[in-house]
Design an enzyme around this catalytic site. Structure first.
Site, PDB file in Angstrom:
ATOM      1  CE1 TYR A 169      31.333  38.559  41.918  1.00  0.00           C
ATOM      2  CE2 TYR A 169      32.276  41.112  41.958  1.00  0.00           C
ATOM      3  CZ  TYR A 169      31.408  40.018  42.449  1.00  0.00           C
ATOM      4  OH  TYR A 169      30.423  40.291  43.218  1.00  0.00           O
ATOM      5  N   GLY A 170      34.252  40.610  37.649  1.00  0.00           N
ATOM      6  CA  GLY A 170      33.770  41.830  37.018  1.00  0.00           C
ATOM      7  C   GLY A 170      33.219  41.643  35.690  1.00  0.00           C
TER       8      GLY A 170
END
Length: 264
Positions: A169-170
């Site tokens: 996600y990051g």
């Protein structure tokens, strides 16, 4: 006699009105995306809301239409290239080619790094990064040809710092902000600005896992300078600003709408 064009209402309208503009908002039936859809529509834009869930889409658009806005919805799957292309074409067929593109759709799956599978990685990249890229490729050149365009991405704190298992996600959100800068480099000379909104911790369905833990919610609020966590409505003003004439000299930027979370 006062010149009508110099009244406060006319002045503010010149800066922020979206009358005559067409906007496409992905993830626009939930959370931050829904708030942005409503803000753009109430500022005068004709808004096409794109997401998967038909019931949520219909409810979102019905609310806007009841309020006198011009809005419609398209159900699409942004996890595949074919789905993105189909949704883009259907969206462009509603009110015409968009002047404003908001990429708010996202997927937030964050297993521990050692358990991060290729399937989860691929899905995160497809929805959070590749869909905004493909939509930009579809709509950005047309905006540049017409001499006006606004592309707004919704990113995350995880694009800048790793915490609570940032994982894929990051990475996807960090790449999304880089994509915004590349798009700005390509199209801003032709009147198309591209910027990213960076939320703090916002109480939305995307953050349902953390929102279910009262202690973590309280801790996050405590480290936010305003003393509270965000709500979707906090993004309405920033979105209208970035979508209109007032932001013509703002591009390639990551704008933190986080109550001071990132500087504490």
């Amino acid at each position: 006699m006062t010149d009508a064009s110099r009244t406060p209402r006319a002045y503010l309208s010149g800066l922020f009105s979206l009358d005559g503009r067409v906007a496409v908002v992905t993830g626009g039936s939930s959370g931050i995306g829904r708030a942005i859809s409503g803000a753009l529509a109430r500022a005068g834009a004709s808004v096409v809301v794109v997401a998967r869930g038909r019931a949520e889409l219909a409810a979102t658009v019905e609310e806007l239409v009841v309020d006198g806005c011009r809005a419609a919805w398209v159900s699409g799957d942004l996890s595949s290239r074919e789905g993105v292309r189909a949704a883009a074409e259907e969206a462009a067929g509603v009110f015409g080619e968009p002047d404003i593109l908001v990429n708010s759709a996202g997927i937030n799956i964050r297993p521990p790094m050692g358990e991060l599978s290729e399937d989860v990685w691929d899905t995160a990249m497809a929805v959070n990064l590749e869909a905004p890229f493909l939509l930009g490729q579809r709509f950005g050149p047309g905006m540049a040809e017409r001499g006006f365009g606004r592309i707004i991405h919704v990113s995350s704190q995880q694009a800048h710092r790793a915490f609570v298992q940032s994982g894929a996600y990051g990475v996807s959100k960090g790449a999304l902000e880089s994509l915004a800068r590349s798009q700005a480099e390509a199209w801003s000379p032709y009147g198309v600005t591209v910027n990213t909104l960076v939320p703090g911790f916002v109480m939305t369905p995307l953050n349902a896992r953390l929102s279910a833990d009262p202690e973590k919610v309280a801790a996050l609020a405590a480290r936010t300078l305003t003393g509270r966590n965000g709500v979707a409505e906090d993004f309405e003003g920033a979105a209208v600003f970035l979508a209109g004439h007032a932001s013509a000299y703002v591009t390639g930027q990551s704008i933190f709408v986080d109550g001071g979370f990132s500087v504490h």
